[in-house]
Scaffold this motif. Sequence first.
Motif, PDB file in Angstrom:
ATOM      1  N   GLN A 251      67.450  75.842  21.620  1.00 48.91           N
ATOM      2  CA  GLN A 251      66.934  74.815  20.712  1.00 48.91           C
ATOM      3  C   GLN A 251      68.073  74.028  20.079  1.00 48.91           C
ATOM      4  N   LEU A 252      69.185  74.699  19.774  1.00 51.90           N
ATOM      5  CA  LEU A 252      70.361  73.995  19.264  1.00 51.90           C
ATOM      6  C   LEU A 252      70.860  73.003  20.306  1.00 51.90           C
ATOM      7  N   ALA A 253      70.950  73.438  21.547  1.00 51.63           N
ATOM      8  CA  ALA A 253      71.404  72.548  22.619  1.00 51.63           C
ATOM      9  C   ALA A 253      70.473  71.349  22.767  1.00 51.63           C
ATOM     10  N   ARG A 254      69.185  71.595  22.758  1.00 50.38           N
ATOM     11  CA  ARG A 254      68.211  70.511  22.899  1.00 50.38           C
ATOM     12  C   ARG A 254      68.291  69.530  21.728  1.00 50.38           C
ATOM     13  N   GLY A 255      68.430  70.072  20.513  1.00 52.84           N
ATOM     14  CA  GLY A 255      68.537  69.207  19.340  1.00 52.84           C
ATOM     15  C   GLY A 255      69.792  68.360  19.361  1.00 52.84           C
ATOM     16  N   LEU A 256      70.909  68.969  19.745  1.00 54.67           N
ATOM     17  CA  LEU A 256      72.169  68.222  19.853  1.00 54.67           C
ATOM     18  C   LEU A 256      72.061  67.133  20.916  1.00 54.67           C
ATOM     19  N   GLU A 257      71.497  67.494  22.054  1.00 60.77           N
ATOM     20  CA  GLU A 257      71.357  66.539  23.149  1.00 60.77           C
ATOM     21  C   GLU A 257      70.511  65.340  22.728  1.00 60.77           C
ATOM     22  N   ALA A 258      69.400  65.593  22.067  1.00 64.09           N
ATOM     23  CA  ALA A 258      68.525  64.506  21.607  1.00 64.09           C
ATOM     24  C   ALA A 258      69.242  63.619  20.600  1.00 64.09           C
ATOM     25  N   ALA A 259      69.984  64.234  19.674  1.00 60.21           N
ATOM     26  CA  ALA A 259      70.691  63.462  18.653  1.00 60.21           C
ATOM     27  C   ALA A 259      71.780  62.599  19.266  1.00 60.21           C
ATOM     28  N   LEU A 260      72.527  63.150  20.208  1.00 59.20           N
ATOM     29  CA  LEU A 260      73.599  62.374  20.839  1.00 59.20           C
ATOM     30  C   LEU A 260      73.031  61.219  21.650  1.00 59.20           C
ATOM     31  N   LYS A 261      71.957  61.472  22.383  1.00 60.61           N
ATOM     32  CA  LYS A 261      71.326  60.400  23.161  1.00 60.61           C
ATOM     33  C   LYS A 261      70.823  59.291  22.246  1.00 60.61           C
ATOM     34  N   LYS A 262      70.266  59.677  21.094  1.00 62.95           N
ATOM     35  CA  LYS A 262      69.776  58.690  20.127  1.00 62.95           C
ATOM     36  C   LYS A 262      70.918  57.820  19.617  1.00 62.95           C
ATOM     37  N   GLU A 263      72.114  58.395  19.506  1.00 66.14           N
ATOM     38  CA  GLU A 263      73.288  57.654  19.049  1.00 66.14           C
ATOM     39  C   GLU A 263      73.962  56.876  20.189  1.00 66.14           C
ATOM     40  N   GLY A 264      73.408  56.996  21.405  1.00 67.51           N
ATOM     41  CA  GLY A 264      73.966  56.266  22.549  1.00 67.51           C
ATOM     42  C   GLY A 264      75.139  56.964  23.200  1.00 67.51           C
ATOM     43  N   VAL A 265      75.296  58.261  22.929  1.00 67.14           N
ATOM     44  CA  VAL A 265      76.393  59.029  23.521  1.00 67.14           C
ATOM     45  C   VAL A 265      75.878  59.660  24.802  1.00 67.14           C
ATOM     46  N   GLN A 266      76.609  59.481  25.891  1.00 67.59           N
ATOM     47  CA  GLN A 266      76.216  60.089  27.154  1.00 67.59           C
ATOM     48  C   GLN A 266      76.478  61.588  27.108  1.00 67.59           C
ATOM     49  N   VAL A 267      75.466  62.369  27.500  1.00 66.49           N
ATOM     50  CA  VAL A 267      75.577  63.826  27.477  1.00 66.49           C
ATOM     51  C   VAL A 267      75.666  64.365  28.876  1.00 66.49           C
TER      52      VAL A 267
END
Length: 88
Positions: free
Chosen positions: A72-88
């Motif tokens: 869940q931490l990984a998923r939350g981080l991934e969603a937040a970074l994508k929202k900021e326009g950071v490629q994951v």
Amino acid sequence: MTVTFSPQGVCSQMMRVELDEQQVIRSLEVRGGCSGNLQGISALVQGMPARTAIQRLRGIRCGFKDTSCPDQLARGLEAALKKEGVQV
């Protein structure tokens, strides 16, 4: 940047992650869940790039569940970074 989200399908109820300008994890606060395990995860990811944490934690399962607090931490981080326009 501070990211706060509610994990789904696990015992923890809230995760708050503070990231620096390079998306390195400064701190992780978790409410609910298995205290010792989550304190350990928090200590381990501190100073880790968010992308590395996502790669290492994504897909971890808790017993019979399809997810876990690390996942869940990984998923939350991934969603937040994508929202900021950071490629994951």
